[in-house]
Design an enzyme around this catalytic site. Sequence first.
Site, PDB file in Angstrom:
ATOM      1  N   GLU A 178      16.024 -17.767 -10.453  1.00  0.00           N
ATOM      2  CA  GLU A 178      15.623 -16.372 -10.676  1.00  0.00           C
ATOM      3  C   GLU A 178      14.900 -16.219 -12.026  1.00  0.00           C
ATOM      4  O   GLU A 178      13.896 -15.511 -12.126  1.00  0.00           O
ATOM      5  CB  GLU A 178      16.863 -15.466 -10.605  1.00  0.00           C
ATOM      6  CG  GLU A 178      16.637 -14.013 -10.959  1.00  0.00           C
ATOM      7  CD  GLU A 178      15.562 -13.325 -10.118  1.00  0.00           C
ATOM      8  OE1 GLU A 178      15.115 -13.868  -9.102  1.00  0.00           O
ATOM      9  OE2 GLU A 178      15.138 -12.221 -10.527  1.00  0.00           O
ATOM     10  N   LYS A 182       5.509  -4.264  -4.805  1.00  0.00           N
ATOM     11  CA  LYS A 182       6.967  -4.263  -4.773  1.00  0.00           C
ATOM     12  C   LYS A 182       7.544  -4.332  -3.369  1.00  0.00           C
ATOM     13  O   LYS A 182       8.546  -4.980  -3.134  1.00  0.00           O
ATOM     14  CB  LYS A 182       7.480  -3.009  -5.466  1.00  0.00           C
ATOM     15  CG  LYS A 182       8.977  -3.057  -5.649  1.00  0.00           C
ATOM     16  CD  LYS A 182       9.400  -2.439  -6.929  1.00  0.00           C
ATOM     17  CE  LYS A 182      10.855  -2.666  -7.204  1.00  0.00           C
ATOM     18  NZ  LYS A 182      11.121  -4.000  -7.740  1.00  0.00           N
ATOM     19  N   TRP A 184      -2.841  -2.691  -1.677  1.00  0.00           N
ATOM     20  CA  TRP A 184      -2.551  -4.110  -1.929  1.00  0.00           C
ATOM     21  C   TRP A 184      -3.305  -4.859  -0.839  1.00  0.00           C
ATOM     22  O   TRP A 184      -2.966  -4.778   0.337  1.00  0.00           O
ATOM     23  CB  TRP A 184      -1.044  -4.384  -1.837  1.00  0.00           C
ATOM     24  CG  TRP A 184      -0.683  -5.776  -2.247  1.00  0.00           C
ATOM     25  CD1 TRP A 184      -0.429  -6.220  -3.507  1.00  0.00           C
ATOM     26  CD2 TRP A 184      -0.511  -6.916  -1.381  1.00  0.00           C
ATOM     27  NE1 TRP A 184      -0.121  -7.567  -3.488  1.00  0.00           N
ATOM     28  CE2 TRP A 184      -0.172  -8.021  -2.198  1.00  0.00           C
ATOM     29  CE3 TRP A 184      -0.624  -7.116  -0.001  1.00  0.00           C
ATOM     30  CZ2 TRP A 184       0.069  -9.297  -1.688  1.00  0.00           C
ATOM     31  CZ3 TRP A 184      -0.395  -8.386   0.502  1.00  0.00           C
ATOM     32  CH2 TRP A 184      -0.052  -9.455  -0.339  1.00  0.00           C
ATOM     33  N   HIS A 230      15.319 -37.120 -11.312  1.00  0.00           N
ATOM     34  CA  HIS A 230      14.903 -37.795 -10.076  1.00  0.00           C
ATOM     35  C   HIS A 230      13.412 -37.590  -9.801  1.00  0.00           C
ATOM     36  O   HIS A 230      12.973 -37.717  -8.662  1.00  0.00           O
ATOM     37  CB  HIS A 230      15.759 -37.307  -8.899  1.00  0.00           C
ATOM     38  CG  HIS A 230      17.200 -37.686  -9.050  1.00  0.00           C
ATOM     39  ND1 HIS A 230      17.642 -38.990  -8.965  1.00  0.00           N
ATOM     40  CD2 HIS A 230      18.292 -36.947  -9.341  1.00  0.00           C
ATOM     41  CE1 HIS A 230      18.948 -39.026  -9.174  1.00  0.00           C
ATOM     42  NE2 HIS A 230      19.369 -37.799  -9.402  1.00  0.00           N
ATOM     43  N   CYS A 234       0.837  -1.182   0.000  1.00  0.00           N
ATOM     44  CA  CYS A 234       0.000   0.000   0.000  1.00  0.00           C
ATOM     45  C   CYS A 234       0.884   1.248   0.000  1.00  0.00           C
ATOM     46  O   CYS A 234       1.914   1.299   0.661  1.00  0.00           O
ATOM     47  CB  CYS A 234      -0.953   0.109   1.194  1.00  0.00           C
ATOM     48  SG  CYS A 234      -2.087  -1.266   1.312  1.00  0.00           S
ATOM     49  N   ASN A 241      -1.466   2.133   5.964  1.00  0.00           N
ATOM     50  CA  ASN A 241      -0.626   1.112   5.340  1.00  0.00           C
ATOM     51  C   ASN A 241      -0.093   0.229   6.452  1.00  0.00           C
ATOM     52  O   ASN A 241       0.481   0.734   7.411  1.00  0.00           O
ATOM     53  CB  ASN A 241       0.546   1.782   4.596  1.00  0.00           C
ATOM     54  CG  ASN A 241       1.583   0.774   4.154  1.00  0.00           C
ATOM     55  OD1 ASN A 241       1.257  -0.367   3.838  1.00  0.00           O
ATOM     56  ND2 ASN A 241       2.852   1.184   4.129  1.00  0.00           N
ATOM     57  N   GLY A 242      -0.294  -1.083   6.342  1.00  0.00           N
ATOM     58  CA  GLY A 242       0.201  -1.998   7.374  1.00  0.00           C
ATOM     59  C   GLY A 242      -0.859  -3.036   7.680  1.00  0.00           C
ATOM     60  O   GLY A 242      -1.828  -3.188   6.926  1.00  0.00           O
ATOM     61  N   GLU A 290       6.184 -14.472 -12.479  1.00  0.00           N
ATOM     62  CA  GLU A 290       5.503 -13.315 -11.894  1.00  0.00           C
ATOM     63  C   GLU A 290       4.931 -12.352 -12.922  1.00  0.00           C
ATOM     64  O   GLU A 290       3.923 -11.712 -12.665  1.00  0.00           O
ATOM     65  CB  GLU A 290       6.390 -12.584 -10.871  1.00  0.00           C
ATOM     66  CG  GLU A 290       7.612 -11.933 -11.431  1.00  0.00           C
ATOM     67  CD  GLU A 290       8.465 -11.264 -10.355  1.00  0.00           C
ATOM     68  OE1 GLU A 290       7.915 -10.752  -9.384  1.00  0.00           O
ATOM     69  OE2 GLU A 290       9.696 -11.257 -10.519  1.00  0.00           O
ATOM     70  N   LYS A 295      11.096 -14.787 -12.568  1.00  0.00           N
ATOM     71  CA  LYS A 295      10.750 -13.642 -13.446  1.00  0.00           C
ATOM     72  C   LYS A 295       9.625 -14.030 -14.396  1.00  0.00           C
ATOM     73  O   LYS A 295       8.677 -13.286 -14.586  1.00  0.00           O
ATOM     74  CB  LYS A 295      11.951 -13.194 -14.291  1.00  0.00           C
ATOM     75  CG  LYS A 295      13.022 -12.404 -13.628  1.00  0.00           C
ATOM     76  CD  LYS A 295      12.662 -11.005 -13.209  1.00  0.00           C
ATOM     77  CE  LYS A 295      12.088 -10.983 -11.829  1.00  0.00           C
ATOM     78  NZ  LYS A 295      12.932 -10.770 -10.709  1.00  0.00           N
ATOM     79  N   ARG A 302       3.567  -0.046  -5.024  1.00  0.00           N
ATOM     80  CA  ARG A 302       3.348  -0.622  -3.694  1.00  0.00           C
ATOM     81  C   ARG A 302       2.026  -1.380  -3.591  1.00  0.00           C
ATOM     82  O   ARG A 302       1.719  -1.973  -2.547  1.00  0.00           O
ATOM     83  CB  ARG A 302       3.365   0.485  -2.631  1.00  0.00           C
ATOM     84  CG  ARG A 302       4.679   1.232  -2.566  1.00  0.00           C
ATOM     85  CD  ARG A 302       4.627   2.314  -1.517  1.00  0.00           C
ATOM     86  NE  ARG A 302       4.597   1.752  -0.185  1.00  0.00           N
ATOM     87  CZ  ARG A 302       5.666   1.455   0.534  1.00  0.00           C
ATOM     88  NH1 ARG A 302       6.861   1.680   0.043  1.00  0.00           N
ATOM     89  NH2 ARG A 302       5.557   0.952   1.732  1.00  0.00           N
TER      90      ARG A 302
HETATM   91  C1  F6R Z   1      10.579 -10.382  -7.590  1.00  0.00           C
HETATM   92  C2  F6R Z   1      10.824  -9.518  -6.448  1.00  0.00           C
HETATM   93  C3  F6R Z   1      10.585 -10.085  -5.102  1.00  0.00           C
HETATM   94  C4  F6R Z   1      11.469  -9.382  -4.061  1.00  0.00           C
HETATM   95  C5  F6R Z   1      11.080  -9.850  -2.654  1.00  0.00           C
HETATM   96  C6  F6R Z   1      11.978  -9.229  -1.613  1.00  0.00           C
HETATM   97  O1  F6R Z   1      10.891  -9.748  -8.794  1.00  0.00           O
HETATM   98  O2  F6R Z   1      11.162  -8.369  -6.594  1.00  0.00           O
HETATM   99  O3  F6R Z   1      10.764 -11.452  -5.074  1.00  0.00           O
HETATM  100  O4  F6R Z   1      12.805  -9.679  -4.315  1.00  0.00           O
HETATM  101  O5  F6R Z   1       9.762  -9.497  -2.409  1.00  0.00           O
HETATM  102  O6  F6R Z   1      11.936  -7.849  -1.681  1.00  0.00           O
HETATM  103  P1  F6R Z   1      13.137  -6.959  -1.211  1.00  0.00           P
HETATM  104  O7  F6R Z   1      14.299  -7.209  -2.102  1.00  0.00           O
HETATM  105  O8  F6R Z   1      12.636  -5.544  -1.319  1.00  0.00           O
HETATM  106  O9  F6R Z   1      13.445  -7.342   0.212  1.00  0.00           O
END
Ligand code: F6R
Length: 604
Positions: free
Chosen positions: A481, A599, A74, A504, A2, A100-101, A488, A485, A27
């Site tokens: 990774e 994010k 969010w 396996h 949020c 927010n929280g 998501e 990507k 956010r």
């Molecule tokens: C995926 C992504 C998330 C963050 C995770 C941790 O693209 O960005 O997996 O890496 O939520 O966030 P941070 O790095 O801000 O602690």
Amino acid sequence: MCGIVGTIGNPDTTNILLSGLQKLSYRGYDSAGIYVNDQKGHDYLVKKSGKLANLEKYITPEMQGMVGLGHTRWATHGEPSDANAHPFKSYDGRYYMIHNGVIDNYQQLRDKYLQGIPLTSQTDSEIIVQMIAKFAHDDHLTTKDALVKTLKLLDGSYSIIMVDSKDPEKLYVAKNQTPLLIGIANGFTLVSSDVLAMIHYTNKFIEMRDKEIGILTADTQTIEDYDGNVINVKPKTIKLDANAADKGAYPYYMLKEIDEEPVVIRRLLTNYLNQNGEPQFDATLIQRFAQIDHLYIVAAGTSYHAGLVGKAFFEQWANIPTSVLLASEAGYHMPLLSAKPGFLFLSQSGETADSRLVLSEINQQNMLSLTMTNVANSTLAREATFSLDLLAGPEIAVASTKAYTAQIALEAIFAKALGIANNITTAKEFPLKQQLSEVANGMQTLVDQKDKIKQLAHDYFADHQNAFYIGRGQDYYVSLEAALKLKEISYIHAEGFAAGELKHGTIALIEKGTPVVGFVTDPETALPMRSNVEEVIARGAHTLTIAAKSLADDTDAVIIPDVATLLTPLLSVVPAQLLAYYASLERGLNVDQPRNLAKSVTVQ
Ligand code: F6R
């Protein structure tokens, strides 16, 4: 999660809020709302589910004010809907509030204090404004006292902005465990979860700390603790290029941020290496970490994957045994620690709740910690013993790209510094500056191959709902990774696998046409890796290999320049990021704002 923004003293309040929400959309973006009050008896509340663009359709020219607040959500409690969107209005129509929280004890508080009060939403947040109104009315408290009484009863995390419509000359704010900054502009005041929402108007900020309230007017900012003691805080100047967070001519932030990766690596070299090309850090930081007997890297998601890549740097160059822990697990199941542990928190946002829980526990035991983050004043940066800035510039796309490669590069520089401090020959002899410069050049050649990768994304992912990424060693970590990507932002189910593990069990899922992306960058494992690729081809997989130049053959789809094996993830991840980007575009999705995500993950 949020994003919240508020302002007082500017007649352009509505636009300030809307442009702030635009900047905060990373956010959370499942609903948005604003409240504005013209301080002359007119006020307006609009809140809508969906993205900010939907809210904007309902903003009419008369909705102008001198004070206001805006929220982009969010969802945690209650589905995304108009009713669950913020701001919330108190039952008596007096107070308007955004939050927010997460309020952990909201059900107990509702049952104890709000019997008979009609609630309009399913959220945990709404009870806050209803309790404030109830205490102000029933106990004849001032707004400030009703706010503080409520705050003292809350368990959980919150940043709150509130207007009392009976006294709209003030904006009330409060914070606990989620970020809140006050911006001091020319003749008006702002407040938000992120400087990005305010940087167009000011670079002078007050960082609020936990369990503080603020009473803001157009030209005053009073900060108090919950006992009413005034706290004198000096505003800080934050240097941030207001345009750094703009998309420019790019269709999506993610593409801009991938393009910036070579620049970020060069910036790290300039900032963290001295003229002789050797690492330069605070002497105490190096001295203290050089003495640890085990490094614990704590992170989530993409940052966790960057930690996995970094493990080999610390073990091979600094001789420090290293464990990489998922923050969400470590908070509740900490492994048996060594005698002299050191903790490294990797976090793009510096606000991840899972990591913060671990940090607060190790702080209680006075253990040594370092945060590497892209947000210099974030909570993880402030609360760790030391912090280092990733210098990647604002990362707005929800899918992290340049922060991931910045984390890996900074881990490498830091590991080399520890190795030198401990007189380890491999660290002293490793030509890191030259290697990372080659990485930056190599990244540039890869980001320049967009047309080719776009075509590959079309050929491999257009018609498939499942994909695998396989590799060994560092390539395995890149596979994790790369799969994240793709998942998501394209919603294609993808898994990263240690290539040898596939047979396996999971190989049963390979059928005709299943896309399998293989990474071949390590001379030691190139042969078994090629065999693993053959095994899936034999079962009908549609394979795409990304190989280092010296190991490449003419079946490989993408060739990455040769660099030291430990550093290859910095290059091989770039085509993987672009593949995910184009797979998402191909499906007509919003690349920067994938569904269900945000994010900055400030809830556990
Ligand atoms: C995926 C992504 C998330 C963050 C995770 C941790 O693209 O960005 O997996 O890496 O939520 O966030 P941070 O790095 O801000 O602690």
